[in-house]
Every structure is written in structure tokens, then in C-alpha cells.
Write a protein that holds these residues in place. Structure first.
Motif, PDB file in Angstrom:
ATOM      1  N   ARG A 249       0.901  -1.084  -0.300  1.00 22.09           N
ATOM      2  CA  ARG A 249       0.201  -0.121  -0.039  1.00 22.09           C
ATOM      3  C   ARG A 249       0.931   1.337   0.269  1.00 22.09           C
ATOM      4  O   ARG A 249       2.029   1.122   0.636  1.00 22.09           O
TER       5      ARG A 249
ATOM      6  N   THR B  90      -7.701  -2.766  -8.290  1.00 20.21           N
ATOM      7  CA  THR B  90      -7.134  -2.236  -6.698  1.00 20.21           C
ATOM      8  C   THR B  90      -6.500  -0.852  -6.093  1.00 20.21           C
ATOM      9  O   THR B  90      -5.277  -0.851  -5.225  1.00 20.21           O
TER      10      THR B  90
ATOM     11  N   GLU C 176      -3.809   5.398   6.297  1.00 16.47           N
ATOM     12  CA  GLU C 176      -3.208   4.009   5.918  1.00 16.47           C
ATOM     13  C   GLU C 176      -4.270   2.655   7.347  1.00 16.47           C
ATOM     14  O   GLU C 176      -4.582   2.096   7.299  1.00 16.47           O
TER      15      GLU C 176
ATOM     16  N   GLU D  57      -7.530  -0.052   7.044  1.00 18.28           N
ATOM     17  CA  GLU D  57      -7.219  -1.222   7.808  1.00 18.28           C
ATOM     18  C   GLU D  57      -8.400  -1.262   8.648  1.00 18.28           C
ATOM     19  O   GLU D  57      -8.549  -2.441   8.785  1.00 18.28           O
TER      20      GLU D  57
ATOM     21  N   GLU E 257      -7.010  -5.947   5.703  1.00 13.48           N
ATOM     22  CA  GLU E 257      -6.242  -6.628   4.812  1.00 13.48           C
ATOM     23  C   GLU E 257      -6.023  -8.277   5.580  1.00 13.48           C
ATOM     24  O   GLU E 257      -6.845  -9.449   4.301  1.00 13.48           O
TER      25      GLU E 257
ATOM     26  N   ALA F 138      -7.812  -4.799  -1.060  1.00 16.24           N
ATOM     27  CA  ALA F 138      -7.860  -3.984  -1.991  1.00 16.24           C
ATOM     28  C   ALA F 138      -8.940  -3.248  -2.912  1.00 16.24           C
ATOM     29  O   ALA F 138      -9.640  -2.172  -3.013  1.00 16.24           O
TER      30      ALA F 138
ATOM     31  N   LYS G 150     -10.888  -1.245  -0.123  1.00 21.42           N
ATOM     32  CA  LYS G 150      -9.943   0.331   0.643  1.00 21.42           C
ATOM     33  C   LYS G 150     -10.734   1.011  -0.916  1.00 21.42           C
ATOM     34  O   LYS G 150     -10.822   2.044  -0.652  1.00 21.42           O
ATOM     35  N   ARG G 151     -10.343   0.756  -2.200  1.00 19.91           N
ATOM     36  CA  ARG G 151     -10.695   1.548  -3.114  1.00 19.91           C
ATOM     37  C   ARG G 151     -12.165   1.992  -4.035  1.00 19.91           C
ATOM     38  O   ARG G 151     -12.155   3.266  -4.152  1.00 19.91           O
TER      39      ARG G 151
ATOM     40  N   PHE H  46      -3.198  -0.219  -2.882  1.00 16.63           N
ATOM     41  CA  PHE H  46      -3.583  -1.482  -2.218  1.00 16.63           C
ATOM     42  C   PHE H  46      -2.808  -2.486  -2.673  1.00 16.63           C
ATOM     43  O   PHE H  46      -3.365  -2.991  -2.129  1.00 16.63           O
TER      44      PHE H  46
END
Lengths: 159, 159, 159
Positions: C37, C68, C85, C89, C94, C111, C114-115, C144
Motif C-alpha cells: 500500500r 485495486t 492507512e 485497515e 487485509e 484492496a 479500500k479502493r 492497495f
């Protein structure tokens, strides 16, 4: 589109015999909320900018110029706005400020996170000189660190 | 771009000697899912709209016209869609409805929140008459309060 | 816009007497981060692409071509990036990979999630040949699932 060129230009014409050429328009709006967080329905401002632009077909970009605010499209309903406020505080709580590293000069890390969820910008189709909206779509300014002047940009391109 | 004007118009020409002028295109799509929540790959519909438009270079906006649905780009993989469903239910659970204020006429506050995470719209580049995509990009309609007709807008501008 | 057509074309002219016609520009950027990341400030690359395009008025789309990764606008401040970050998380961890169904060939479901929070793309106004930004706006590539070549698309349309 492309059209044949025979030495002399024969332009595309619409039904009224008018030639179509691209146009662009720019306007800044300024908002100052009297609370740290607020949702403002700014649709009338965008309607007015579009009318002012004279653009009939194209795309209208509306974005927060500040990185602790959002522009988004949703429903003009006060219960929902309470839900947004409570939900965003759960996802990215303002306090304690000590939970964040973005504290050198500011105490607004949560506002950067909230704005990431809600988005910086919207792009709206312009059709027949109007914002091409579904029934309930309204444009909101989402303020997450207010009580000062902050700007929103309206940029319209089209014909 | 701008080009010199010497009394008579000398337009920009492409390699085939065609003059370039802006064009716009609009289409509505309607979806009715048989579950409250669903993800539909609508890429073939957008490909067809783009072909229909005749536009070769420009931008393609695809947006949900309803505020409890999303249009987003991600992977066409069923495991991932299960992950999205479970994750969004964790971030913004549907039930109990009593946890939300947006209950005067509706029980879909969670759908408004989920749509905020996933986004209202995508803007896709149009290059050489195709959606200018990376290897795995596909356009999805994300329904969060379905079992009724809901619309998606496709607006393409370019040349 | 539309202008009257009287047999021979009388085009719209700007202050210098130049005719205005639409233009489009495309560029791919490739990034390879040495961590899974990372956040990269890619504003200088977009400034350079815009200068290269010669476009003065229009819209600039910048999007991750991989699903991603994100392109987003926020603050160039390392404390805030640590906050992003940690927060992402928390929202979409992850590990353990076993919590996700998207595991047939990959271990990067987090990922994709998160995107989705950070967004695929930004659309930026182009005014007077510059990215039309507020004081602190900078464009970031959010990786990510890195440690391999991944692409970002820049598409600019305007005049």
C-alpha cells in the motif's frame, strides 16, 4: 463528430439551423456554515449557474475546492441528514483528536476521512439546458470543518 | 483548441480531411432486480450506447438516477460481490430500521448510506470509439433498494 | 453553444479572433510501488500532461486503470496519509484473507474494498490551461495491492 470538408466548411446544424460549437463556463460559490458540520442543498445555485452559462448539452462538474468538504447527490430529507451525521461520526469520529496523526497544525483529520466517504465532486449531465436529474436527486455541499469561508467550483462544458 | 480565423473559416481537419465538431448523446436504461440488493454488470449496455452514439473521442458519464443505487467500476467476480454485500452490511446495516431517522415514508436509510460508499457515477474516457478501460474494469449497477424499476443515465459528449 | 448559420459559417471567435473547436488528449502513466500500500502525489505528472495537451478550457479525467487502486484528491501531508492507512485497515482489514470470498486466484479483496472508499477517478476543471484547484488540492494515486506495474489514465477534453 466529424463531418465532410469540401474546401469550404459545411457545419453541422441543429433543427433551427444553428451551428454547434463547444463552450465552457466557470463559477465559484462560497459557503460559511455556522457549525463544524452541515449539509447544504446547493441545487438552486447550480441551476442558476447553468442558466447563466447558456449551455444546453454537456457536462457540469461541481466540486469542493477544499479537502475537508464534499459535494454529493442525495435526498433533501432531514432525517436522512441526521443519519449521515451519525453514521460518518461512527466511521470516522472527530474525537479524541489524539487518535490521528494529522495534528501538526490542525485538528480536522476526521473531516478529511468523512469527505473521502462522501466524495469530492459530482458530474451531472446537461440536457436541454437543465441538470438531467432523476426524481429525487439534489446536489449537497457537505461541510466537515466549517465556520469559515470555503469554496465550491462549478465548471460546465458543452454547447 | 483554437485555430486562426481569416475572415473565412478554415476548420481543423483530421487525417481523413473531416472537420471536428462536438456531439452529445443521451440514453436511459431501466433495471428491476428481484432482490433488495444486487450487482449487475451493465458494461454491454454502455458499449451499445457508445456504438449508437457514433462518438469516437470524449467522456462517457454513467450515473444512477435514483439515490439508493450506485454505478461503479470493479471486478466481475462473484466472490468479490459476496464480499461487497457482507462488507456494506457491516458498514451500514439494513436492520433494525429503528436505528435510522429516515423512516417517515421509507425503510431504506441503509441504501442511501451504502450508495454513498460505492458512488453515484463513473466517468469513463472514450478513445477510438471504445470505453478506454484497464484489463479488468467493468461497469456495475449496484442496487440497494430494488424490486422496482430504477433508471441509469448514460451521457456521452465528444466528437 | 449554437450560433446563427447564414449559408456561410460565421464561427465563434475568442478575444484573439481564434475559432474554438474541441480537442482531446490521452496519456497513460505507470506506477510500481515497493510496498503493498502507498500514496503517491501524481500532480506533477498531470500538470505535465495538461501542458502537453495544449488544452486551455475543459475537463481532465484521471482514473486508476486497475481495480485495486484509487485516484483521489486530498492533502499532501504525511500525518494524514498515516491516518488514511490506519483508517482503511480498520474499515476493510487485509487479514485474515480467509474472511473474504474473493480468494480463488488472489488475496486482495481488501484492496477492492479500500479502493471503493477512496474512489476510482477524479474529474478536474481545466481553466486557462491549468488544473483549476483550491489551495490544498493535490492528486494522489492510492495503491492497495502494489509491487507491480499498474496504470493510470489521463484523458482531457476541451479546447
Amino acid at each position: 463528430m466529424t463531418i465532410p470538408f469540401h474546401g469550404r466548411f459545411v457545419p453541422q446544424k441543429n433543427k433551427k439551423g444553428m451551428v454547434i460549437i463547444m463552450k465552457s463556463y466557470r463559477k465559484e460559490l462560497t459557503f460559511n456554515t455556522n457549525t463544524r458540520r452541515a449539509f447544504l442543498n446547493i441545487t438552486p445555485h447550480i441551476d442558476a449557474a447553468l442558466a447563466d452559462s447558456g449551455i444546453k448539452e454537456g457536462l457540469c462538474l461541481v466540486n469542493a475546492m477544499n479537502i475537508t468538504a464534499s459535494v454529493f447527490i442525495n435526498d433533501h430529507e432531514s432525517g436522512l441528514h441526521s443519519d449521515f451525521e451519525r453514521w460518518l461520526e461512527k466511521l470516522a469520529p472527530e474525537k479524541p483528536h489524539s487518535q490521528y496523526d494529522h495534528n501538526g497544525y490542525e485538528d480536522n483529520a476526521d473531516a478529511h476521512l468523512k469527505r473521502s466517504v462522501m466524495g469530492r465532486e459530482v458530474v451531472v449531465a446537461v440536457t436541454n439546458g437543465k441538470l438531467d436529474f432523476g426524481t429525487w436527486e439534489q446536489i449537497f455541499y457537505g461541510e466537515f470543518d466549517g465556520m469559515r469561508d470555503k469554496r465550491v467550483l462549478v465548471k460546465i462544458i458543452g454547447e
